[in-house]
Design an enzyme around this catalytic site. Structure first.
Site, mmCIF file in Angstrom:
data_model
loop_
_atom_site.group_PDB
_atom_site.id
_atom_site.type_symbol
_atom_site.label_atom_id
_atom_site.label_comp_id
_atom_site.label_asym_id
_atom_site.label_seq_id
_atom_site.Cartn_x
_atom_site.Cartn_y
_atom_site.Cartn_z
ATOM 1 N N LEU A 47 -6.304 -39.119 30.654
ATOM 2 C CA LEU A 47 -7.551 -38.508 30.213
ATOM 3 C C LEU A 47 -7.843 -37.302 31.098
ATOM 4 C CD1 LEU A 47 -9.905 -41.604 29.658
ATOM 5 C CD2 LEU A 47 -8.479 -40.424 27.974
ATOM 6 N N ASP A 48 -8.388 -36.255 30.495
ATOM 7 C CA ASP A 48 -8.793 -35.087 31.270
ATOM 8 C C ASP A 48 -9.892 -35.474 32.259
ATOM 9 O OD1 ASP A 48 -7.056 -33.487 29.824
ATOM 10 O OD2 ASP A 48 -8.578 -32.904 28.367
ATOM 11 N N LYS A 49 -10.075 -34.639 33.258
ATOM 12 C CA LYS A 49 -11.064 -34.912 34.301
ATOM 13 C C LYS A 49 -12.446 -35.172 33.725
ATOM 14 C CE LYS A 49 -13.065 -33.002 38.556
ATOM 15 N NZ LYS A 49 -13.016 -31.897 39.551
ATOM 16 N N THR A 51 -13.285 -36.339 30.862
ATOM 17 C CA THR A 51 -13.330 -37.409 29.864
ATOM 18 C C THR A 51 -13.461 -38.778 30.521
ATOM 19 O OG1 THR A 51 -11.880 -36.046 28.484
ATOM 20 C CG2 THR A 51 -12.165 -38.342 27.845
ATOM 21 N N ARG A 146 -10.260 -31.411 22.471
ATOM 22 C CA ARG A 146 -11.122 -30.317 22.904
ATOM 23 C C ARG A 146 -10.845 -29.047 22.106
ATOM 24 N NH1 ARG A 146 -10.115 -30.564 29.286
ATOM 25 N NH2 ARG A 146 -11.693 -28.912 29.358
#
Length: 222
Positions: A47-49, A51, A146
């Site tokens: 997961l992105d930072k 998220t 995104r």
């Protein structure tokens, strides 16, 4: 960070928003989860930072490989929640296109479809100027959701990379949350769901009420 489930093969751990997935200047999510469970864990997706939400962590390289095969064959269902402060071009639909690297670490959606990112979504209105999205990615490209959200005119609220500055810096977090997972492993079926528990916009009465209506997210993408 909290443990939601574990067995001998894997753990399901909730990642907070704003935490790096891998270690950079400080310990990242995978390291902290390994310390919490006192065992080596193998990430099989990320997961992105910005998220938050559900993450699968394997307990051996063999199980990690099994999960990677499930992801590659699209046999793991993933569902996300997102909020945007911009009205989408359409209320629901499918976004399909190749992704290419842009400037400064960003990605962009292309018109070509050689190896496309595939994303479906539905949306509803919350408070004035707020849209809640239920999103199902069928592929696992970097920044896929995104970029897909931006492509329909609704960049994710709080996304400092893809949203306008006035929609990002004034908010307490990026409003993308890994909400639900479904998969089969070694003959057993697993299903996990975790509504967001942080973020002012996610915690409004209107948003929480709508999330309850999406209690079985798979039913909206048949």
């Amino acid at each position: 960070m909290k443990l939601l489930f574990q067995n001998d093969d894997f753990a399901i751990v909730s990642k907070p928003a704003g935490m790096n997935f891998h270690s950079e200047d400080e310990a990242g999510f995978v390291v902290l989860a390994s310390e919490m469970l006192d065992c080596k864990l193998f990430p099989v997706h990320r997961l992105d930072k910005m998220t938050s939400g559900l993450v699968i962590l394997a307990k051996s390289s063999e199980v990690a490989n099994a999960f990677l095969q499930l992801f590659e064959s699209r046999k793991i269902e993933k569902y996300y929640l997102a909020i945007s402060l911009r009205k989408p071009k359409k209320k629901m639909g499918k976004i399909v296109g190749d992704m290419a690297k842009g400037r400064r670490g960003s990605w962009k959606l292309m018109h070509t479809k050689d190896n496309p990112a595939i994303t479906r979504f539905i949306s509803v209105s919350l408070n004035p100027g707020e849209k809640l999205f239920l999103v199902k990615p069928y592929t696992g490209k970097t920044h896929q959701i995104r970029v897909a959200m931006k492509s329909v005119g609704s960049p994710i609220a709080g996304d400092e990379r893809y949203a306008a500055a006035e929609d990002a810096k004034k908010l307490d977090r990026g409003y993308l949350h890994a909400y639900a997972l479904k998969f089969d492993l070694n003959g057993d079926s697993f299903s996990f769901k975790l509504p967001p528990d942080e973020g002012e916009l996610f915690l409004t009465k209107e948003c929480q009420g709508q999330i309850m209506l999406w209690d079985k997210p798979e039913e909206f993408f048949k």
